[in-house]
Design an enzyme around this catalytic site. Structure first.
Site, short mmCIF file in Angstrom:
data_model
loop_
_atom_site.label_atom_id
_atom_site.label_comp_id
_atom_site.label_asym_id
_atom_site.label_seq_id
_atom_site.Cartn_x
_atom_site.Cartn_y
_atom_site.Cartn_z
N GLY A 12 50.55 -7.13 16.13
CA GLY A 12 49.59 -8.20 16.25
C GLY A 12 49.12 -8.51 17.66
N SER A 13 48.84 -7.46 18.50
CA SER A 13 48.31 -7.78 19.83
C SER A 13 46.87 -8.27 19.73
CB SER A 13 48.43 -6.60 20.79
OG SER A 13 47.51 -5.59 20.49
N HIS A 110 38.51 -1.21 15.04
CA HIS A 110 38.90 0.20 14.92
C HIS A 110 39.04 0.79 16.32
CE1 HIS A 110 39.03 4.16 13.02
NE2 HIS A 110 38.26 4.59 14.01
N ASP A 151 35.84 2.19 7.10
CA ASP A 151 35.27 2.22 8.46
C ASP A 151 33.75 2.45 8.47
OD1 ASP A 151 37.82 1.92 9.57
OD2 ASP A 151 38.15 4.08 9.68
C1 GRF Z 1 44.67 -1.52 16.77
O1 GRF Z 1 44.64 -0.34 17.48
C2 GRF Z 1 43.46 -1.63 15.89
O2 GRF Z 1 42.34 -0.99 16.41
C3 GRF Z 1 43.88 -0.99 14.61
O3 GRF Z 1 45.23 -1.31 14.49
C4 GRF Z 1 45.80 -1.57 15.76
C5 GRF Z 1 46.47 -2.90 15.70
O4 GRF Z 1 47.16 -3.22 16.86
N1 GRF Z 1 43.03 -1.38 13.52
P1 GRF Z 1 47.77 -4.65 17.06
O5 GRF Z 1 48.73 -4.92 15.91
O6 GRF Z 1 46.64 -5.65 17.06
O7 GRF Z 1 48.46 -4.59 18.38
#
Ligand code: GRF
Length: 207
Positions: A12-13, A110, A151
């Site tokens: 969840g970054s 994405h 997508d």
């Molecule tokens: C990100 O790279 C996003 O593009 C993809 O999943 C990943 C999630 O990363 N859909 P985070 O959990 O938000 O760090």
């Protein structure tokens, strides 16, 4: 006030970037719900720490069909009067049960420059590996609306990064993630200000 739900399966970054953006008042919206299909995900923990209502329904071992699962999630969103759903690393393909009611009200991020390097199986490190193998000079991230094709929905915002000759999927992912954290909150801001219109299947950003 636009009520936002964030769906995440992992760390969840992007979720954190959206919470931070809300905290500094970047968008006129309120994150009213964090949802996960993985009860033990970092996203649930973050939500609870931030005192945002956080709900998980385990998809693993779920007794019903995908449609039944999505119907349950839809009921949850409707009960909270959610106006915008942001998928932030939500690792589950959605069914029309959820997509149709939230058409052009559900975004995804994405880690590549769609329409290239997208579609089923193109997620996470697979995208970065494919970009490096194809010897692309540029990669980046895309925020798009979710439609029934994986997508394939209208693109809202993109941000670019240069691919370096010594990049590995990990180093590239790291730089792309930084771009994700910039463009996702910005897309939410535009949505909350009513500046995103979809005309003939394409996004128009209003001034
Ligand atoms: C990100 O790279 C996003 O593009 C993809 O999943 C990943 C999630 O990363 N859909 P985070 O959990 O938000 O760090």
């Amino acid at each position: 006030m636009i009520k936002i739900a964030i769906f995440a399966s992992g760390g969840g970054s992007n979720l954190q970037a959206l919470i931070d953006a809300q905290d500094v008042g970047l968008f006129k919206g309120k994150i009213a719900l964090i949802f996960s299909n993985v009860p033990e995900s970092g996203a649930m923990e973050k939500g609870e720490n931030e005192r945002i209502e956080s709900v998980a329904i385990a998809s693993k071992g779920y007794p019903g069909s995908r449609e039944e699962y999505d119907a349950e999630v839809l009921r949850l969103c409707e009960s909270k009067k959610i106006d915008l759903v942001c998928l932030a690393g939500y690792m589950r393909i959605l069914t029309p049960v959820l997509i149709k009611p939230y058409l052009y009200k559900m975004m995804n991020i994405h880690p590549g420059l769609l329409p290239m390097f997208g579609g089923e199986g193109m997620y996470g490190h697979h995208v970065h590996e494919a970009v490096i193998t194809a010897k692309e000079n540029e990669s980046g991230a895309t925020v798009h609306f979710v439609t029934e094709g994986v997508d394939a929905g209208p693109i809202i915002l993109q941000g670019n990064v240069k691919v370096q000759s010594n990049d590995t999927p990990e180093t590239l992912a790291e730089r792309v993630l930084k771009v994700e954290h910039q463009i996702y909150p910005e897309a939410v801001r535009l949505f909350c200000e009513g500046k995103i219109k979809v005309v003939d299947g394409r996004v128009r950003i209003l001034n």
